[in-house]
Design a protein around this motif. Structure first.
Motif, mmCIF file in Angstrom:
data_model
loop_
_atom_site.group_PDB
_atom_site.id
_atom_site.type_symbol
_atom_site.label_atom_id
_atom_site.label_comp_id
_atom_site.label_asym_id
_atom_site.label_seq_id
_atom_site.Cartn_x
_atom_site.Cartn_y
_atom_site.Cartn_z
ATOM 1 N N ARG A 244 0.853 -1.181 0.000
ATOM 2 C CA ARG A 244 0.000 0.000 0.000
ATOM 3 C C ARG A 244 0.895 1.240 0.000
ATOM 4 N NH1 ARG A 244 -5.476 -0.592 -0.454
ATOM 5 N NH2 ARG A 244 -5.978 0.856 1.230
ATOM 6 N N MET A 245 0.391 2.330 -0.534
ATOM 7 C CA MET A 245 1.109 3.608 -0.528
ATOM 8 C C MET A 245 0.316 4.597 0.316
ATOM 9 S SD MET A 245 2.243 3.928 -4.546
ATOM 10 C CE MET A 245 3.531 5.125 -4.231
ATOM 11 N N VAL A 246 1.004 5.292 1.204
ATOM 12 C CA VAL A 246 0.355 6.290 2.042
ATOM 13 C C VAL A 246 0.944 7.661 1.710
ATOM 14 C CG1 VAL A 246 1.958 5.855 3.963
ATOM 15 C CG2 VAL A 246 -0.191 7.011 4.406
ATOM 16 N N HIS A 247 0.071 8.657 1.555
ATOM 17 C CA HIS A 247 0.456 10.023 1.209
ATOM 18 C C HIS A 247 0.235 10.916 2.427
ATOM 19 C CE1 HIS A 247 0.286 9.355 -3.333
ATOM 20 N NE2 HIS A 247 -0.205 8.239 -2.821
ATOM 21 N N HIS A 248 1.264 11.721 2.764
ATOM 22 C CA HIS A 248 1.172 12.638 3.906
ATOM 23 C C HIS A 248 1.347 14.068 3.382
ATOM 24 C CE1 HIS A 248 1.501 9.280 6.736
ATOM 25 N NE2 HIS A 248 2.486 8.826 5.995
ATOM 26 N N PRO A 249 0.252 14.797 3.127
ATOM 27 C CA PRO A 249 0.384 16.165 2.606
ATOM 28 C C PRO A 249 0.861 17.138 3.685
ATOM 29 C CG PRO A 249 -1.793 15.219 2.151
ATOM 30 C CD PRO A 249 -1.147 14.361 3.177
ATOM 31 N N ARG A 250 1.582 18.179 3.234
ATOM 32 C CA ARG A 250 2.006 19.271 4.110
ATOM 33 C C ARG A 250 2.139 20.528 3.258
ATOM 34 N NH1 ARG A 250 7.706 19.620 3.192
ATOM 35 N NH2 ARG A 250 8.537 17.715 2.241
ATOM 36 N N ILE A 251 2.133 21.707 3.903
ATOM 37 C CA ILE A 251 2.266 22.972 3.204
ATOM 38 C C ILE A 251 3.721 23.421 3.256
ATOM 39 C CG2 ILE A 251 1.599 25.404 3.170
ATOM 40 C CD1 ILE A 251 -0.647 23.625 2.349
ATOM 41 N N ASP B 36 5.888 26.708 1.560
ATOM 42 C CA ASP B 36 5.949 27.907 0.710
ATOM 43 C C ASP B 36 4.705 28.051 -0.157
ATOM 44 O OD1 ASP B 36 8.471 28.524 1.731
ATOM 45 O OD2 ASP B 36 9.478 27.310 0.212
ATOM 46 N N GLY B 37 3.551 27.797 0.410
ATOM 47 C CA GLY B 37 2.305 27.964 -0.311
ATOM 48 C C GLY B 37 1.948 26.837 -1.249
ATOM 49 N N VAL B 38 2.790 25.830 -1.342
ATOM 50 C CA VAL B 38 2.558 24.673 -2.211
ATOM 51 C C VAL B 38 2.290 23.455 -1.334
ATOM 52 C CG1 VAL B 38 3.594 23.146 -3.941
ATOM 53 C CG2 VAL B 38 3.988 25.615 -4.050
ATOM 54 N N VAL B 39 1.360 22.615 -1.756
ATOM 55 C CA VAL B 39 1.091 21.379 -1.030
ATOM 56 C C VAL B 39 2.103 20.327 -1.483
ATOM 57 C CG1 VAL B 39 -0.589 19.584 -0.499
ATOM 58 C CG2 VAL B 39 -1.354 21.932 -0.875
ATOM 59 N N VAL B 40 2.832 19.769 -0.521
ATOM 60 C CA VAL B 40 3.808 18.721 -0.807
ATOM 61 C C VAL B 40 3.296 17.433 -0.183
ATOM 62 C CG1 VAL B 40 6.189 17.944 -0.539
ATOM 63 C CG2 VAL B 40 5.685 20.388 -0.809
ATOM 64 N N GLY B 41 3.232 16.387 -0.980
ATOM 65 C CA GLY B 41 2.795 15.093 -0.476
ATOM 66 C C GLY B 41 3.964 14.138 -0.352
ATOM 67 N N ASP B 42 4.369 13.818 0.881
ATOM 68 C CA ASP B 42 5.406 12.797 1.101
ATOM 69 C C ASP B 42 4.745 11.424 1.029
ATOM 70 O OD1 ASP B 42 7.644 14.522 1.648
ATOM 71 O OD2 ASP B 42 6.643 15.025 3.532
ATOM 72 N N VAL B 43 5.355 10.513 0.289
ATOM 73 C CA VAL B 43 4.767 9.201 0.027
ATOM 74 C C VAL B 43 5.683 8.128 0.589
ATOM 75 C CG1 VAL B 43 3.870 7.639 -1.742
ATOM 76 C CG2 VAL B 43 3.759 10.115 -2.083
ATOM 77 N N GLU B 44 5.102 7.124 1.224
ATOM 78 C CA GLU B 44 5.885 5.987 1.707
ATOM 79 C C GLU B 44 5.142 4.700 1.418
ATOM 80 O OE1 GLU B 44 6.350 5.449 5.868
ATOM 81 O OE2 GLU B 44 4.439 6.397 6.352
ATOM 82 N N TRP B 45 5.898 3.626 1.438
ATOM 83 C CA TRP B 45 5.336 2.299 1.229
ATOM 84 C C TRP B 45 4.972 1.676 2.559
ATOM 85 C CZ3 TRP B 45 4.083 0.257 -3.391
ATOM 86 C CH2 TRP B 45 4.653 0.814 -4.536
ATOM 87 N N LEU B 46 3.818 1.025 2.603
ATOM 88 C CA LEU B 46 3.482 0.137 3.701
ATOM 89 C C LEU B 46 3.838 -1.272 3.270
ATOM 90 C CD1 LEU B 46 0.006 1.449 4.920
ATOM 91 C CD2 LEU B 46 2.226 1.795 5.972
ATOM 92 N N ALA B 47 4.485 -2.013 4.167
ATOM 93 C CA ALA B 47 4.964 -3.349 3.813
ATOM 94 C C ALA B 47 3.812 -4.277 3.490
ATOM 95 C CB ALA B 47 5.798 -3.937 4.952
ATOM 96 N N GLU B 48 4.122 -5.384 2.807
ATOM 97 C CA GLU B 48 3.108 -6.350 2.437
ATOM 98 C C GLU B 48 2.313 -6.800 3.643
ATOM 99 O OE1 GLU B 48 6.200 -7.484 -0.830
ATOM 100 O OE2 GLU B 48 6.342 -7.135 1.296
ATOM 101 N N GLY B 49 1.037 -6.957 3.429
ATOM 102 C CA GLY B 49 0.179 -7.488 4.473
ATOM 103 C C GLY B 49 -0.464 -6.423 5.331
ATOM 104 N N HIS B 50 -0.014 -5.160 5.213
ATOM 105 C CA HIS B 50 -0.578 -4.128 6.069
ATOM 106 C C HIS B 50 -1.965 -3.698 5.604
ATOM 107 C CE1 HIS B 50 3.056 -2.574 8.466
ATOM 108 N NE2 HIS B 50 3.136 -3.857 8.240
ATOM 109 N N HIS B 51 -2.347 -4.084 4.402
ATOM 110 C CA HIS B 51 -3.682 -3.717 3.944
ATOM 111 C C HIS B 51 -4.730 -4.630 4.541
ATOM 112 C CE1 HIS B 51 -2.554 -7.134 1.501
ATOM 113 N NE2 HIS B 51 -3.755 -7.209 0.999
ATOM 114 N N ARG B 52 -4.323 -5.760 5.071
ATOM 115 C CA ARG B 52 -5.295 -6.717 5.592
ATOM 116 C C ARG B 52 -5.710 -6.320 6.998
ATOM 117 N NH1 ARG B 52 -1.518 -10.070 2.945
ATOM 118 N NH2 ARG B 52 -0.401 -10.476 4.888
#
Length: 672
Positions: free
Chosen positions: A223-230, A232-248
């Motif tokens: 799974r991919m999780v997105h963490h938005p933050r502001i 300089d007036g722009v929205v930045v989304g930091d993305v990380e991977w969740l390891a296998e099996g975390h979607h269950r």
């Protein structure tokens, strides 16, 4: 034959820093089938490395008199990414290789560069990176997880366009140029699109930021999780991977980390308590400061990255079976069963986890360093999940208060440690009369010898109900109950009386006793201390008084007068735990001292990154220039000892040689 990199072969990108031959090196690298990300200026090089998808870096130090300004800042970033650092150097300067490896270089390449030599250096660095990823079979997935810190996107609310980082664009098979958010949405699995679209529209409409999760493009378990933050007036989304099996079973999962929740962990523990079980309770230190510096959203994202490191270390050490949970804000839990529940296995895993957490984390263009503590509790007959978790929590509380490696264990032999803190405060007032407060002595050694030259007196509380309690719980209880002064005086007197009765074999050892900030604030402190020393019969000339720096900083003038008076009476004086508070090297020049004791955490940093070593080196060299002897606490490895000795440290103490021992055991150590 050239190696052709595939779309997901992130290890085939190479970061190059060369002030004089950037383009020439980049051309050679491309001839080997690698993508070159090359810069000339060292300013901003770390940020460029972190923002890209290269794990391996090459730094050109040919004709460079001092390579540290080029390599030093980049080395921690490469280490945090699990990559390799190649130094391209002059052939007549290969004698500098040991110094370069000490500041973070993993491979060297000498000039003139031939295609074969370059290919070999890149292959070796790539193989090391693969091994750090858990072996060849898991290398691709491990690289992808490590690259989670460089996966991000930018959304400009004015143009309503989104731009992806190179790594994220490659992962999603999308271009890096600005695009409509709909193009990003189409790469999300169909089942998750409505939820992601709702999150994005709500963010655009209200400006409120909220994390969201979706499946990986093309399916699969991740799974991919997105963490938005502001920014300089722009929205930045930091993305990380969740390891296998975390979607269950997400209903029983923590929404920030994908780990089990506290309640789910308790249910699991209750089910499996028919077998031997050991719990590791982990806490991240000073996380609130990190939140204050980088913001709540970055903090939430970092909790997930910590979870990934804990999971990977558990999987590497134990394989499948144990569970990992987030049980509170910055607290994690690992439950071990069967053979893995043995104390020595649990301690080994705890050390590996704490080491993994101490390695820097990438956060955009920043490196964040964290430390952690661990409490370990073994199950006993009759335990239920709540009691076992509470005992692990008590061990963690002790680990937070104590020094050393930050790990405390309660074995199954100990009685129940479901401690009533109010009762502890009452018990402490009786403990002195009952003789429950004992003393152990931790040996101190010269860095270049095996013989013991001194000891530090440490307190232990042998509680009749809860078993042995360390100094952390003891002093925390004393502070809560306003009983610090009587406790401190009792410990000092017991240590002096025991030492005064040592046999001839110990007659040359120095004794160090601790005094607290509350002690030195008393107007009659020195007179009472000298009277105690003389009544006990211990020679003043062999006594060192250790005062924590936090007790001194508040009033430098008063501390200077007090320390000078004690030295005039024949006592030696040390500052204890230097490096734990807001240390100022400048104030040392005002204080009449004999010793500076480096805190265990600072001493252990000597084997960390180049920047860590620079800080420790600065502390030692400043102390030596002021005529002080330097003692390092908490030394655990030969590497730490060798590095401390090379920097001029005089003495050390720690588990590398001996824990705290009784007077009888001390005689055996000295005689043996």
């Amino acid at each position: 034959m050239k190696h052709r990199s595939g779309p997901d072969d992130s290890h085939q990108s190479l970061f190059i820093l060369s002030t004089g031959d950037r383009d020439g090196i980049a051309d050679l690298v491309r001839d080997q089938g690698w993508q070159a990300i090359a810069v000339r200026r060292r300013a901003g090089a770390v940020q460029r490395y972190l923002a890209g998808d290269a794990l391996i870096a090459l730094v050109d130090i040919r004709n460079v008199k001092d390579p540290l300004p080029l390599i030093g800042p980049l080395a921690p970033a490469v280490e945090a990414s699990g990559g390799g650092l190649i130094a391209l150097m002059d052939a007549n300067r290969l004698d500098q290789v040991p110094e370069l490896t000490a500041i973070g270089v993993t491979h060297v390449l000498s000039d003139p560069v031939t295609p074969d030599a370059l290919r070999a250096a890149l292959a070796c660095a790539q193989a090391m990176t693969d091994r750090l990823g858990g072996g060849v079979a898991q290398a691709r997935r491990a690289r992808r997880i490590r690259r989670g810190d460089s996966l991000f996107w930018h959304f400009d609310p004015r143009t309503r366009r989104v731009r992806l980082s190179e790594a994220l664009a490659r992962t999603l098979s999308l271009p890096t140029e600005a695009m409509n958010p709909a193009a990003l949405l189409r790469r999300v699995p169909r089942a998750d699109r409505a939820m992601v679209a709702m999150a994005l529209r709500g963010m655009i409409r209200t400006g409120r930021l909220a994390s969201f999760v979706h499946g990986a493009p093309g399916g699969g378990a991740d799974r991919m999780v997105h963490h938005p933050r502001i920014s300089d007036g722009v929205v930045v989304g930091d993305v990380e991977w969740l390891a296998e099996g975390h979607h269950r079973d997400m209903g029983a999962r923590d929404y920030l980390t994908g780990l089990r929740t506290r309640q789910d962990a308790m249910n699991w523990i209750e089910t499996h308590l028919v077998k031997d079980m050991t719990l590791l309770s982990l806490s991240i230190s000073q996380f609130d400061r990190m939140n204050a510096a980088y913001g709540q959203v970055a903090g939430d994202a970092l909790l997930g990255r910590i979870a990934r490191r804990v999971e990977r270390m558990v999987d590497e050490v134990t394989g499948p079976g144990p569970i990992v949970a987030r049980v509170a804000g910055t607290e994690y839990l690992v439950a071990l069963t069967g053979d893995h529940a043995a104390p020595e296995r649990a301690i080994f895993l705890a050390r590996r986890i704490l080491s993994a957490i101490s390695r820097p984390f990438n956060a955009g263009d920043h490196l964040i360093r964290l430390t952690a503590r661990c409490g370990i509790a073994q199950s006993r007959p009759g335990d239920d999940a709540l009691h076992l978790m509470r005992r692990a929590g008590m061990a963690l509380a002790d680990a937070k208060q104590a020094g050393g490696e930050g790990i405390r264990i309660l074995t199954a032999d100990h009685r129940s440690r479901q401690v009533d803190t109010d009762q502890l405060e009452t018990d402490l007032r009786l403990a002195l009369n009952r003789g429950e407060i004992g003393i152990v002595f931790q040996p101190q050694y010269p860095v270049d010898q095996q013989r013991i030259v001194g000891v530090e007196a440490l307190a232990r509380w042998n509680h009749p109900k809860y078993g042995p309690l360390g100094a952390g719980i003891l002093f925390a209880t004393a502070e809560r109950s306003d009983y610090m002064l009587p406790l401190s005086a009792h410990i000092q007197e017991q240590a002096l009386r025991q030492a005064a009765n040592w046999p001839a074999a110990l007659s040359s050892l120095r004794l160090s006793i601790n005094v607290t900030a509350a002690d030195i604030a008393q107007p009659d402190f020195m007179a009472n201390l000298l009277g105690m020393v003389d009544r006990c019969g211990f020679p003043r000339a062999r006594l060192t008084v250790e005062i924590t720096e936090s007790g001194l900083i508040e009033d430098i003038d008063a501390a200077t007068t007090l320390l000078a008076a004690m030295r005039a009476e024949g006592l030696a004086v040390a500052i204890d735990d230097f490096g734990t508070g807001y240390s100022s090297l400048a104030y040392l020049k005002s204080l009449p001292l004999d010793y500076l004791k480096i805190d265990s955490g600072l001493a252990q940093d000597i084997a960390g990154s180049a920047r860590d070593r620079i800080i420790v080196r600065g502390v030692i060299h400043m102390a030596k220039s002021l005529g002080l002897k330097v003692i390092a606490e908490g030394v655990e490895t030969e590497q730490q000892l060798d590095l401390l000795a090379n920097e001029g440290c005089d003495m050390y103490q720690g588990f590398l040689r001996s824990p705290g021992v009784s007077s009888t055991e001390l005689v055996a150590l000295v005689s043996g």
